[in-house]
Design a protein around this motif. Structure first.
Motif, PDB file in Angstrom:
ATOM      1  N   UNK A 189       0.811  -1.216   0.000  1.00 58.59           N
ATOM      2  CA  UNK A 189       0.000   0.000   0.000  1.00 58.59           C
ATOM      3  C   UNK A 189       0.843   1.264   0.000  1.00 58.59           C
ATOM      4  N   UNK A 190       1.962   1.261   0.712  1.00 53.67           N
ATOM      5  CA  UNK A 190       2.827   2.437   0.665  1.00 53.67           C
ATOM      6  C   UNK A 190       3.357   2.599  -0.757  1.00 53.67           C
ATOM      7  N   UNK A 191       3.727   1.484  -1.370  1.00 56.80           N
ATOM      8  CA  UNK A 191       4.230   1.518  -2.746  1.00 56.80           C
ATOM      9  C   UNK A 191       3.149   2.024  -3.710  1.00 56.80           C
ATOM     10  N   UNK A 245       4.222   9.702   0.592  1.00 56.25           N
ATOM     11  CA  UNK A 245       4.350   8.238   0.657  1.00 56.25           C
ATOM     12  C   UNK A 245       5.716   7.798   0.146  1.00 56.25           C
ATOM     13  N   UNK A 246       6.249   8.581  -0.851  1.00 57.70           N
ATOM     14  CA  UNK A 246       7.605   8.250  -1.301  1.00 57.70           C
ATOM     15  C   UNK A 246       8.597   8.443  -0.158  1.00 57.70           C
ATOM     16  N   UNK A 247       8.414   9.523   0.639  1.00 58.36           N
ATOM     17  CA  UNK A 247       9.330   9.671   1.776  1.00 58.36           C
ATOM     18  C   UNK A 247       9.172   8.511   2.749  1.00 58.36           C
ATOM     19  N   UNK A 248       7.926   8.044   2.921  1.00 59.99           N
ATOM     20  CA  UNK A 248       7.717   6.871   3.759  1.00 59.99           C
ATOM     21  C   UNK A 248       8.463   5.664   3.212  1.00 59.99           C
ATOM     22  N   UNK A 283       7.312   3.963  13.093  1.00 54.99           N
ATOM     23  CA  UNK A 283       5.900   4.085  13.462  1.00 54.99           C
ATOM     24  C   UNK A 283       5.150   5.033  12.525  1.00 54.99           C
ATOM     25  N   UNK A 284       5.836   6.038  11.989  1.00 56.99           N
ATOM     26  CA  UNK A 284       5.138   6.968  11.085  1.00 56.99           C
ATOM     27  C   UNK A 284       4.673   6.234   9.825  1.00 56.99           C
ATOM     28  N   UNK A 309       0.341   3.692   6.512  1.00 57.21           N
ATOM     29  CA  UNK A 309      -0.361   2.475   6.102  1.00 57.21           C
ATOM     30  C   UNK A 309      -1.781   2.466   6.666  1.00 57.21           C
ATOM     31  N   UNK A 310      -1.895   2.765   7.956  1.00 57.64           N
ATOM     32  CA  UNK A 310      -3.208   2.755   8.601  1.00 57.64           C
ATOM     33  C   UNK A 310      -4.167   3.738   7.948  1.00 57.64           C
TER      34      UNK A 310
END
Lengths: 295, 287, 269
Positions: A38-40, A264-267, B122-123, B128-129
């Motif tokens: 999902x992050x991707x 999200x890319x930073x994530x 955690x961030x 994701x959440x």
């Protein structure tokens, strides 16, 4: 036959048990996959429409105007984390040496309890303390107070228990016979510790530092609260900076479309950095196991 | 634990004294800093702390009033978190600890996923959440969404503790049960799990502590709303978020932030003490 | 080629064995624990397995109730027939097998439950038994192992509060509640003090006509006191082998193998 019936019942129970455990474990394993997917997936639109190069080539970080230069934020993340590790590593190592070789037994175990308590303090509490105690002190020294330095100091305090506790454990794994041998040769403590103990425990110590680095890179709240969050390349340790994690926490609330996707890319970058470190640690760990098996 | 086997007579050079001084200085400084952190929070917060603080709603954006809704929201988030994490964690730990032979390959995959999960910041759990629970499952900003996110986060810790608790049970219990032709189900539920219960409780308590301390994963999942939540689908402000919001976004909120931080620290200390108590009782019982 | 010297007593040869072991071998990964083991185990008798440490005695015993399955990387080849059924066949039901073949371990291993529950657990698992029948059976087995008078007032106490010898007798009682045909005892006395050891030894002898027993022991004097048949294991080229098998009388009076003779006279091992 009641005995045969009970046997069949037992078999049925075992079959149900193992399969429900398999289902539960699959769900657990799926969580890791879901997070990556999902992050991707949310990061993908920006990767396609903006492209990697602009994260380094854009004029600045003005996400609302479509300018996405991540360099100052990446730099802010790396500088705070490395600064924190640079302070926490010697202090953590000295703490570990204290626990294993210098402190009387009672003091060693109570100091270890203290480190565990320090590890248990929530990051938001560290952040709060940094904001109301540390930042004003730095402000007196050199305004504005919320700065790279404040972030480095808070992070070093937060990851110190990780370094210290893991190092204590790996120093404790050094065979006692080595120490007795060194003592029999009446080597000085300095020589014993620097030439014998620390080299023997080396990979454990490196693992401790790597894991602490991962924690520092991913830390959000404390850094968010004390670093000032100005997107800039700092000229000195007294300048405010912004980290990747803090950037996500600050802008996620109002980010839309490309901007959101960039967050999200930073994530994803954080995930990759931390993943790399965890992999390094596990490779080191397995090498260590190979080595001891060889002996 | 420590191995103080250095003989007193061994010759001392100046690096020896340097190291001696450095270790003691470090230990003393860290202790002082720890006391500084804790005492300054106690100093700032204790004045505000009262029964009324725990039982009333915040007023004036939290500058005045208490933290009752935050305590309720925190509790509900924890309940959701445990309701999901416990069965998943227990099931996974049982599979990893007790079926490592029959499900070896599968177990390795699960373990790899857990190692990864343990390293996720955690961030990123928060990101994701907010996508998966809040958006795709349609839970929005809610206690449910926050609790589910925390459940994902505490799984590795909970599973490791549970697995260790099970593995620390002597192999002779498993052999004895197998030799009697007892089924795996009976062996696990009637013999191993009751024996390992204190260890599992310690893992549970530590996981609750981890969830209680978490902030970043809750910002975009359970949200900021500071009134009493009407249901699990309502947004609610956890105690840790309250501390963050008061100190960052509310000028003049520092004292109530300190008092809330004190409550949070006290809760964590109680949980820590509980874990220590359980493991102590357990170890003396074994002797 | 036979790997042991067969016993020549005409009386025993006539009887067909309850368990027939043929060309059994076991390896852990690439390490061969024992090989070429063939022996008969006769109903109602005590078969003692003796030999020095590390010669595969315990590994051998664990094949008879397939406890060897629990060890990762453990491979068993050969044949073991229990009254016609092939124990090593993959389709053999191990739960059922282990109810027929009980096992006692070197260290007493009662469950961390009450004395009562230690015995009730396998009984309940075995079949839906009525409550008064349950109490009756528990009393019977506790009397069988001579523990009833010692524990009848403390059945609800933890089994871990018992002494080592009492724990071992409880474990024997726990095996007996399932009314097995065979008892495997892996050095049942070696972790006990001499008095408790004597009590357990007497118990094994008292159980003789009712149960077929296979006992591993380090203690040759004990083997000579209790055994009907004796199998002698030895390590040859770092692999365990059965070097001699026969009646206790024959083995102790006139051993055929020089290693057995040396071991019995205390010269080796």
């Amino acid at each position: 036959m009641s005995s045969l019936a009970s046997l069949r019942q037992a078999k049925r129970n075992d079959w149900c048990l193992i399969n429900s455990l398999r289902i539960l474990a699959s769900v657990t394993a799926l969580v890791g996959v879901l997070i990556t997917v999902f992050v991707l997936k949310e990061a993908l639109p920006a990767l396609q429409s903006i492209g990697m190069l602009r994260f380094f080539g854009d004029d600045a970080w003005y996400p609302l105007e479509g300018q996405f230069n991540l360099v100052p934020i990446l730099l802010g993340t790396v500088l705070t984390a490395l600064g924190g590790v640079a302070i926490a590593t010697p202090l953590g190592l000295l703490s570990a040496l204290f626990c294993q070789f210098y402190a009387p037994n009672i003091l060693a175990s109570s100091y270890q309890r203290l480190l565990e308590l320090l590890a248990g303090i929530p990051s938001v509490v560290y952040g709060f303390w940094g904001l109301v105690v540390l930042v004003p002190k730095i402000n007196q020294l050199h305004p504005p107070g919320q700065s790279l330095l404040a972030g480095i100091l808070i992070l070093s305090l937060m990851i110190l228990p990780t370094v210290a506790l893991l190092s204590t454990a790996s120093l404790g794994d050094v065979p006692k016979a080595y120490l007795q041998g060194a003592d029999a040769l009446s080597l000085s403590r300095w020589t014993t510790l620097t030439r014998l103990v620390i080299p023997t425990a080396r990979s454990g110590l490196i693992t401790a530092i790597i894991l602490a680095t991962g924690r520092a890179l991913g830390e959000t709240m404390a850094v968010l609260m004390v670093c000032g969050n100005v997107v800039q390349i700092p000229n000195s340790v007294f300048d405010p900076v912004r980290s990747l994690a803090a950037n996500i926490a600050l802008e996620m609330a109002y980010a839309t479309t490309d901007h959101r996707s960039v967050l999200f890319i930073s994530g994803l970058v954080l995930l990759a950095l931390v993943g790399l470190l965890v992999m390094m640690a596990s490779v080191l760990g397995s090498e260590e196991r190979e080595k001891t098996r060889g002996i | 634990m420590a191995s103080k086997i250095f003989s007193q007579s061994s010759s001392k050079t100046w690096p020896d004294f340097l190291l001696l001084g450095a270790t003691w200085t470090t230990a003393i400084s860290i202790t002082v800093i720890f006391l500084w952190v804790v005492l300054s929070i106690v100093g700032q917060g204790l004045g505000q702390l009262s029964l009324e603080f725990l039982l009333t709603e915040p007023m004036n954006a939290g500058r005045d009033g208490g933290i009752a809704p935050m305590l309720i929201s925190t509790l509900l988030i924890l309940v959701v978190c445990l309701a999901v994490a416990l069965p998943l964690g227990l099931g996974t730990a049982l599979l990893l600890a007790e079926f490592s032979v029959s499900d070896k390959r599968f177990g390795q995959w699960v373990r790899r996923s857990l190692d990864f999960l343990a390293g996720v910041p955690s961030i990123v759990f928060g990101l994701f959440g907010s996508v998966f629970f809040s958006k795709i499952l349609g839970l929005g900003f809610s206690l449910l969404s926050g609790g589910l996110t925390l459940a994902c986060m505490v799984l590795p810790l909970l599973i490791r503790a549970t697995e260790e608790g099970l593995r620390s049970q002597p192999a002779s219990y498993r052999q004895g049960a197998a030799a009697l032709g007892l089924s795996k189900t009976t062996t696990l539920f009637k013999v191993l799990l009751p024996a390992a219960l204190p260890g599992l409780m310690v893992g549970l308590v530590l996981s609750v502590g981890r969830a209680l301390a978490e902030t970043a994963a809750l910002i975009f999942t359970s949200g900021y709303v500071d009134r009493f939540p009407a249901s699990l689908l309502d947004s609610g402000r956890a105690l840790s978020i309250h501390i963050f919001d008061l100190s960052m976004n509310v000028p003049g909120g520092d004292h109530n932030a300190a008092a809330s931080a004190l409550v949070l620290l006290a809760l964590l200390l109680i949980l820590n003490g509980l874990a220590a108590f359980i493991s102590l009782r357990w170890s003396t019982k074994i002797k | 080629m036979l790997s042991y010297h067969t016993n020549t007593d005409p009386d025993s040869v006539e009887v067909s064995p309850l368990i027939d072991v043929q060309q059994l071998r076991l390896r852990y990964g690439s390490h061969m624990a024992f090989e070429q083991v063939s022996l008969p185990i006769y109903a109602g008798q005590i078969t003692a397995i003796v030999g020095p440490s590390g010669c595969g005695k315990s590994s051998f015993l664990s094949c008879l109730n397939r406890m060897s399955d629990l060890v990762p990387d453990c491979h068993v080849d050969g044949q073991i027939h229990l009254a016609g059924t092939d124990i090593l066949h993959p389709n053999t039901d191990t739960l059922l097998l282990r109810r027929r073949v009980g096992m006692i371990f070197q260290r007493p291993n009662p469950f961390p439950l009450s004395i009562w529950e230690n015995l009730a657990l396998p009984l309940r698992e075995h079949g839906n038994i009525k409550r008064n029948r349950l109490a009756e059976t528990i009393e019977t087995v506790l009397r069988d192992v001579g523990l009833w008078s010692e524990v009848k007032d403390r059945l609800r106490q933890s089994a871990l509060t018992l002494s080592g010898g009492q724990q071992q007798r409880l474990c024997i009682a726990r095996a007996l509640v399932l009314q097995p045909e065979i008892l495997l005892l892996d050095e049942p006395c070696s972790a006990l003090d001499p008095i408790a050891s004597g009590i357990v030894e007497d118990l094994i002898v008292r159980l003789r006509p009712r149960y077929t027993q296979v006992v591993i022991t380090h203690n040759l004097a004990q083997a000579s006191r209790i055994a009907d048949q004796v199998g002698m294991f030895w390590v040859q080229n770092s692999v365990g082998r059965l070097i001699e098998f026969g009646t206790a009388q024959q083995i102790f009076a006139s051993p055929n193998h020089e290693l057995t003779a040396a071991y019995i006279s205390g010269g080796k091992g």
